[in-house]
Motif scaffolding. Structure first.
Motif, PDB file in Angstrom:
ATOM      1  N   GLU A 123       0.834  -1.197   0.000  1.00 32.96           N
ATOM      2  CA  GLU A 123       0.000   0.000   0.000  1.00 32.96           C
ATOM      3  C   GLU A 123       0.871   1.250   0.000  1.00 32.96           C
ATOM      4  N   PHE A 175       1.289   4.209  -2.863  1.00 33.31           N
ATOM      5  CA  PHE A 175       1.158   5.634  -2.595  1.00 33.31           C
ATOM      6  C   PHE A 175       2.374   6.388  -3.096  1.00 33.31           C
ATOM      7  N   ARG A 194      -4.069  10.213   0.725  1.00 39.83           N
ATOM      8  CA  ARG A 194      -4.501   8.840   0.991  1.00 39.83           C
ATOM      9  C   ARG A 194      -5.702   8.894   1.909  1.00 39.83           C
ATOM     10  N   SER A 206      -7.727   3.845  -2.248  1.00 42.40           N
ATOM     11  CA  SER A 206      -7.425   4.633  -1.051  1.00 42.40           C
ATOM     12  C   SER A 206      -6.554   5.828  -1.387  1.00 42.40           C
ATOM     13  N   ILE A 207      -6.364   6.100  -2.644  1.00 36.54           N
ATOM     14  CA  ILE A 207      -5.509   7.219  -3.038  1.00 36.54           C
ATOM     15  C   ILE A 207      -6.322   8.188  -3.867  1.00 36.54           C
ATOM     16  N   ASN A 234      -0.410  12.360   3.230  1.00 37.37           N
ATOM     17  CA  ASN A 234      -0.658  13.103   2.015  1.00 37.37           C
ATOM     18  C   ASN A 234       0.555  13.952   1.682  1.00 37.37           C
TER      19      ASN A 234
END
Ligand SMILES: [Zn+2]
Length: 208
Positions: free
Chosen positions: A24, A28, A86, A143-144, A204
DNA sequence: CGGATTTGACCTGCGC
DNA sequence: GCGCAGGTCAAATCCG
């Protein structure tokens, strides 16, 4: 059943979970790199256009089409800042980042299966030239979220949101508002506030 | 009742 | 011109 096997299964599950988290984070960071690459590419384009423009002006008058093209390409570059956020797999495409936005459109794009949402600042009559664009779901990782801001607010973030700074149900705003208050968006610096790649604090990233 | 969101219609630049 | 793709408008609807 051996206790051995059970133990091994458990450890493997834990490892799987750990690797999932690592993956994950890597996704990102990949998204962040992609955005940075886009920005660099835009800068290169801008420089090229400047060069071409100067050459053309040296040579002589050129057509208004070219002027229009150059202006249209250069203006979005001048005032565009991106943020890679995120979120926690929320469907709510409505961003609450300390300012109050009014959604005015949503379109599906060719390449991205998830729609793109358009927002404007709620305080338009108070002289606030802003335009905001937002697209989510980098093709698999829901999730992004990548938000692209255009223009800057003339007002402070008054008038509304005084969110609790502990753990609101909406995930993506507190760190963002903090970065807004602290970073204050330097007008012409390429500094990106990247949260450290430590373990969990990767939330973020502001790009400019 | 007022403001935000939804959502299809409408507009516009661009390539063919 | 035509059609597509992306951006915006605005009527309807939702929600406090
Ligand atoms: Zn504003």
């Amino acid at each position: 059943m051996d206790a051995h096997a059970c133990e091994r299964v458990e450890s493997l599950q834990a490892e799987l979970e750990r690797l999932r988290k690592v993956n994950e984070n890597l996704r990102f960071m990949l998204q962040v790199m992609h955005s940075k690459c886009n920005i660099i590419e835009a800068h290169i384009q801008e420089m090229k256009l400047q060069q071409v423009g100067s050459n053309l002006s040296q040579i002589g008058p050129y057509y208004t089409n070219d002027i229009k093209k150059i202006a249209r390409i250069e203006v979005p570059i001048a005032k565009a800042s991106q943020i890679v956020v995120r979120t926690e797999s929320k469907d709510s495409l409505v961003v609450k980042d300390g300012y109050q936005w009014r959604k005015y459109g949503q379109k599906v794009t060719k390449d991205n299966p998830s729609p793109r949402a358009y927002f404007r600042c709620s305080m338009a009559p108070t002289g606030c030239p802003v335009k905001k664009k937002k697209v989510q779901r980098c093709l698999e990782d829901n999730s992004i979220v990548v938000a692209t801001y255009e223009g800057e607010h003339t007002h402070d973030l008054n008038g509304s949101l005084r969110m609790s700074l502990s753990s609101p149900p909406i995930t993506l705003d507190l760190s963002l508002s903090g970065s807004i208050q602290e970073n204050k968006r330097p007008p012409k610096k390429n500094l990106c506030k990247t949260t450290t790649t430590n373990s969990r604090s990767l939330k973020n990233v502001w790009l400019h």
